[in-house]
Scaffold this motif. Structure first.
Motif, mmCIF file in Angstrom:
data_model
loop_
_atom_site.group_PDB
_atom_site.id
_atom_site.type_symbol
_atom_site.label_atom_id
_atom_site.label_comp_id
_atom_site.label_asym_id
_atom_site.label_seq_id
_atom_site.Cartn_x
_atom_site.Cartn_y
_atom_site.Cartn_z
ATOM 1 N N VAL A 31 -1.356 3.050 -0.061
ATOM 2 C CA VAL A 31 -1.623 2.568 1.293
ATOM 3 C C VAL A 31 -1.290 1.088 1.259
ATOM 4 N N SER A 62 -1.908 2.994 6.588
ATOM 5 C CA SER A 62 -3.368 2.880 6.625
ATOM 6 C C SER A 62 -4.000 4.080 5.924
ATOM 7 N N ILE A 63 -5.258 3.914 5.563
ATOM 8 C CA ILE A 63 -6.005 5.018 4.959
ATOM 9 C C ILE A 63 -6.114 6.164 5.954
ATOM 10 N N ASP A 64 -6.272 5.841 7.233
ATOM 11 C CA ASP A 64 -6.350 6.872 8.257
ATOM 12 C C ASP A 64 -5.069 7.709 8.298
ATOM 13 N N ASP A 65 -3.908 7.051 8.212
ATOM 14 C CA ASP A 65 -2.635 7.783 8.190
ATOM 15 C C ASP A 65 -2.563 8.693 6.964
ATOM 16 N N ARG A 67 -5.063 10.006 5.277
ATOM 17 C CA ARG A 67 -6.013 11.109 5.409
ATOM 18 C C ARG A 67 -5.515 12.186 6.370
ATOM 19 N N LYS A 68 -4.755 11.789 7.383
ATOM 20 C CA LYS A 68 -4.193 12.771 8.318
ATOM 21 C C LYS A 68 -3.152 13.655 7.635
ATOM 22 N N THR A 71 -4.552 16.304 3.717
ATOM 23 C CA THR A 71 -5.770 17.079 3.938
ATOM 24 C C THR A 71 -6.104 17.855 2.668
#
Length: 156
Positions: A31, A62-65, A67-68, A71
């Protein structure tokens, strides 16, 4: 496309099949900003050529990207492909091995292929998911200065 033309992703024609391309032993998932990832990739390319100890790198902004895309189900799919020496006979065989329905596995393979985490070898009617790496390393650094304007860290 003729047999002599480069592939759509810029590889020479002899590397049309991703199984024929040189790959390092490790895929490193990070990231970091595009600029950071680009600088590290260029530096690595200048110092080491065709060195299996230098990992391939896929970076997310980003960490959010991350994690999406990564999975639990997709991580399970990656682990299985690595465990079976990188290649499944087909998406159907992969779905059977994962004890999952074909359509979600097909969709997961498509996402992982789109982000460069796996490759799909097209053999006519059969599409074979392929991971050329022996290991995948997730490298996420949780560090930085606290932003006083962030409600999570602002005192109040």
């Amino acid at each position: 496309m003729t047999d002599n033309e480069p592939t759509d992703d810029g590889w020479p024609a002899e590397y049309r099949d991703p199984r024929d391309r040189p790959h390092p032993e490790t895929l490193r998932i990070t990231v970091e900003s595009f600029e950071q990832a680009r600088e590290e990739t260029v530096a690595a390319a200048r110092t080491v050529e065709d060195d299996e100890s230098t990992p391939a790198v896929v970076s997310f902004a980003s960490i959010d990207d991350l994690r999406k895309i990564l999975t639990e189900r997709r991580i399970e799919l990656l682990r299985l492909l690595i465990a079976i020496d990188g290649a499944a006979e087909s998406i159907t065989a992969l779905a059977d091995a994962l004890d999952r329905d074909y359509r979600p596995v097909h969709d997961d393979v498509g996402v992982l292929d789109q982000y460069g985490l796996i490759f799909v070898v097209d053999e006519g009617q059969t599409k074979r998911p392929y991971v050329p790496y022996r290991r995948v390393r997730l490298d996420v650094e949780l560090a930085g200065e606290a932003d006083e304007t962030d409600p999570a860290v602002a005192s109040g």
